[in-house]
Design an enzyme around this catalytic site. Sequence first.
Site, PDB file in Angstrom:
ATOM      1  N   ARG A 135      40.626 -46.005 -38.865  1.00 56.89           N
ATOM      2  CA  ARG A 135      40.442 -45.407 -40.045  1.00 56.89           C
ATOM      3  C   ARG A 135      40.572 -46.259 -41.388  1.00 56.89           C
ATOM      4  NH1 ARG A 135      38.446 -40.496 -39.070  1.00 56.89           N
ATOM      5  NH2 ARG A 135      39.555 -39.145 -37.786  1.00 56.89           N
ATOM      6  N   ARG A 155      39.683 -31.289 -46.419  1.00 56.04           N
ATOM      7  CA  ARG A 155      39.642 -32.278 -45.004  1.00 56.04           C
ATOM      8  C   ARG A 155      38.286 -32.960 -45.155  1.00 56.04           C
ATOM      9  NH1 ARG A 155      40.240 -27.845 -40.922  1.00 56.04           N
ATOM     10  NH2 ARG A 155      39.940 -29.619 -39.351  1.00 56.04           N
ATOM     11  N   LYS A 214      32.454 -33.001 -32.721  1.00 58.47           N
ATOM     12  CA  LYS A 214      32.707 -34.245 -32.297  1.00 58.47           C
ATOM     13  C   LYS A 214      33.457 -34.224 -30.824  1.00 58.47           C
ATOM     14  CE  LYS A 214      35.604 -36.646 -34.566  1.00 58.47           C
ATOM     15  NZ  LYS A 214      37.002 -37.165 -34.072  1.00 58.47           N
ATOM     16  N   ARG A 219      44.227 -21.603 -36.120  1.00 59.40           N
ATOM     17  CA  ARG A 219      44.640 -22.736 -36.907  1.00 59.40           C
ATOM     18  C   ARG A 219      44.510 -22.442 -38.555  1.00 59.40           C
ATOM     19  NH1 ARG A 219      41.807 -28.105 -34.956  1.00 59.40           N
ATOM     20  NH2 ARG A 219      42.497 -28.697 -37.058  1.00 59.40           N
ATOM     21  N   ARG A 275      35.303 -20.574 -36.917  1.00 59.31           N
ATOM     22  CA  ARG A 275      36.258 -21.011 -35.831  1.00 59.31           C
ATOM     23  C   ARG A 275      37.602 -20.364 -36.113  1.00 59.31           C
ATOM     24  NH1 ARG A 275      37.024 -27.315 -34.803  1.00 59.31           N
ATOM     25  NH2 ARG A 275      38.474 -27.167 -36.310  1.00 59.31           N
TER      26      ARG A 275
END
Length: 370
Positions: free
Chosen positions: A269, A326, A194, A314, A308
């Site tokens: 959201r 998630r 995104k 992360r 990634r």
Amino acid sequence: MVVKLHDLYFKPFINADEIDVVVQRMVNDIAADIKDEIPVFVGIMNGSFMFVSDFVKKYPKPCEVTFIKLASYEGVKSTEDIQRLIGLTQDLTARTVVILEDIIDSGNTLEEVHRIFKNENVKQLLIATLFHKPEAYDKDFKLHYVGKEIPNKFIVGYGLDYDGLGRDLPDVYQLKTTQHMTNIVLFGPPGAGKGTQANFLKEKYDLVHISTGDVFRYNIKNETALGMLAKSYMDKGELVPDQVTIDMLNKEVEKNTDAKGFIFDGFPRTNAQAKALDELMDSKDSQINAMVALEVDDEILVERLLKRGETSGRADDADENIIRNRIKEYYSKTAILKDYYSDQNKYFGVDGVGSIEEITERLSAVIDKL
């Protein structure tokens, strides 16, 4: 529905049913005051033709009707140059004359009307206007009957035009102070790319990318009033109220008043947030044009994020269980919004699998049709 006339856009302002109620009230008031006389109703052409027509059809007693034609507009601005193009042809001595104006703003036309009738020896001259802009009115002439007071914004429809167009519209439309914009709510599950696509789209369409996360970080880092307010909730482990977020987004929109549109990323959201965003854009004379969601199979997302995680550092990109949670959370939240925007025919799902260029092409195909 927004209408385009020449180069400008106009939004709905007063519908035909509301206008009908106002005209009927004016008819009742004038008929009650004039009583047994046969009045002469004088319409100011061209704008008042619809108003005069509807008015005299509703008028319950005998009356006469005539028109004078004056020109006082160039484009959307009232000018000082009033021209009497068509004059009166009948004797109005000792008659009650009622001027039926579509709209009175500056009063320049009204000044010319008074000059014209000064030597007509009428019994009384009454001024009736369907619409009146008190903020713009700078004359001392009395307005005997006012249908509806409106803000000092240019309107079209119901006889009123913009450079010849719009007179035929049965409703009245108001000039949009912000002209046509393309505003997109961009969604995508973690790993859908995104952020990458948002960067391409903002460059291609000259849009402003507003990421809620970036906005929060900026306000908190710079200790703005809204940032400190948001932090006070976060420090207590509480959710930041929607209004605080909306106020932050409003500031971002205000910073970019000349933008051709916005990409909203990370907000809304919930349905409540979506409605609040709609209200924010409406206050800017604009709207959300589409919710565009990148759609990618869960297994591909997991694979992308784990890859990634090898370089991002992360922790939430390195644990498959966290990644799947998630993704699950994303779908549970966006499902509600999908329904919200689908109900407005504004939801567009886009295949998010393929090269960056291919996905950009698919997104562009949607945006080009908005």
